[in-house]
Design a protein around this motif. Structure first.
Motif, PDB file in Angstrom:
ATOM      1  N   ILE A 108       0.843  -1.203   0.000  1.00 24.52           N
ATOM      2  CA  ILE A 108       0.000   0.000   0.000  1.00 24.52           C
ATOM      3  C   ILE A 108       0.883   1.259   0.000  1.00 24.52           C
ATOM      4  O   ILE A 108       0.593   2.234  -0.693  1.00 24.52           O
ATOM      5  N   ALA A 109       1.982   1.207   0.757  1.00 26.57           N
ATOM      6  CA  ALA A 109       2.902   2.353   0.796  1.00 26.57           C
ATOM      7  C   ALA A 109       3.417   2.657  -0.608  1.00 26.57           C
ATOM      8  O   ALA A 109       3.445   3.811  -1.042  1.00 26.57           O
ATOM      9  N   LYS A 110       3.800   1.610  -1.333  1.00 25.53           N
ATOM     10  CA  LYS A 110       4.305   1.795  -2.713  1.00 25.53           C
ATOM     11  C   LYS A 110       3.231   2.400  -3.598  1.00 25.53           C
ATOM     12  O   LYS A 110       3.474   3.339  -4.344  1.00 25.53           O
ATOM     13  N   LYS A 111       2.024   1.847  -3.518  1.00 31.25           N
ATOM     14  CA  LYS A 111       0.922   2.316  -4.373  1.00 31.25           C
ATOM     15  C   LYS A 111       0.575   3.774  -4.097  1.00 31.25           C
ATOM     16  O   LYS A 111       0.246   4.525  -5.006  1.00 31.25           O
ATOM     17  N   LEU A 112       0.614   4.180  -2.831  1.00 32.69           N
ATOM     18  CA  LEU A 112       0.163   5.533  -2.471  1.00 32.69           C
ATOM     19  C   LEU A 112       1.304   6.526  -2.268  1.00 32.69           C
ATOM     20  O   LEU A 112       1.070   7.687  -1.948  1.00 32.69           O
TER      21      LEU A 112
END
Ligand code: DC
Length: 225
Positions: free
Chosen positions: A24-28
């Protein structure tokens, strides 16, 4: 642009908190902080420096020497890795000896207080997803989003067993399950900051859904920023 959010992900072990938070960190475009690593870092220090004659951790000795524990995360290839007094201990904190002792160390109020500032400092500027046990309840009670992850004990034991098997460790599913049950008990029943769902956290039970579906569920609750 609006400020990037602060997201708290708490829950039981082997519910996929860290790996899901990382994705999620990568995506956002957020920083991911695995707070369990900090408790593991203190435990690793204790095993090296604060043991009794039987090689068990001497908690009093650890507490007396806490100021010598300098933990910091460094961004290496986009991933935060943990350093103890300048040495990268990212691999060492996953050793079974650390896993077996970390709950005992994490239940100490002095240890928890000592790690509080490191965790809050990271979240100060926003744009962070932090996973742990008490992030939504104690560390970041004002987080923009809070999630609490759970799954059945059998399913969590199965996942952990497969992980260990893949890492080449010899164990059996019953041992893994017993270890999980004992850690759940210590984490949930400790006096200081026990593992529990924050009143305003969204509960996610991923016993019957996979990682992608869990990520989808979390992302669907987060507004565009
Ligand atoms: O998530 P993990 O298995 O790496 O966590 C290791 C231990 O640290 C676990 O026993 C719970 C404890 N912990 C905690 O008490 N509070 C946190 N915020 C994160 C982890």
């Amino acid at each position: 642009m609006t400020k990037k959010p602060v997201i708290a992900i708490d829950g039981f072990s082997s519910t996929g908190k860290s790996s899901i938070s990382k994705i999620i960190a990568k995506k956002l475009g957020l920083i991911h902080m695995d707070t369990g690593a900090l408790y593991r870092g203190v435990t690793y220090f204790a095993l090296q420096n604060c043991t009794d004659e039987n090689r068990n951790i001497d908690i009093q000795k650890l507490i007396t020497n806490l100021s010598q524990v300098k933990l910091e995360f460094q961004n290496i290839d986009g991933e935060l890795q943990l350093f103890l007094n300048g040495k990268n201990i990212n691999r060492e904190i996953r050793f079974p000896q650390v896993s077996d002792n970390v709950s005992q160390v994490a239940k100490e109020a002095d240890v928890r207080n000592y790690l509080l500032k490191t965790q809050r400092d990271i979240a100060e500027k926003g744009g962070v997803i932090m996973d742990g046990r008490d992030i939504g309840t104690v560390v970041l009670p004002n987080a923009d989003y809070k999630f609490f992850m759970t799954a059945s004990q059998d399913e969590r034991a199965r996942r952990r067993f497969l992980e260990l098997e893949l890492a080449g460790e010899k164990t059996d599913i019953e041992t893994v399950k017993q270890n999980l049950i004992s850690r759940d008990k210590i984490d949930s029943e400790r006096e200081v900051s026990p593992l529990k769902q924050a009143d305003d956290a969204i509960l996610i039970d991923n016993t019957n859904i996979n990682k992608e579906e869990t990520i989808g569920l979390i992302l669907s609750s987060i507004k565009k920023f």
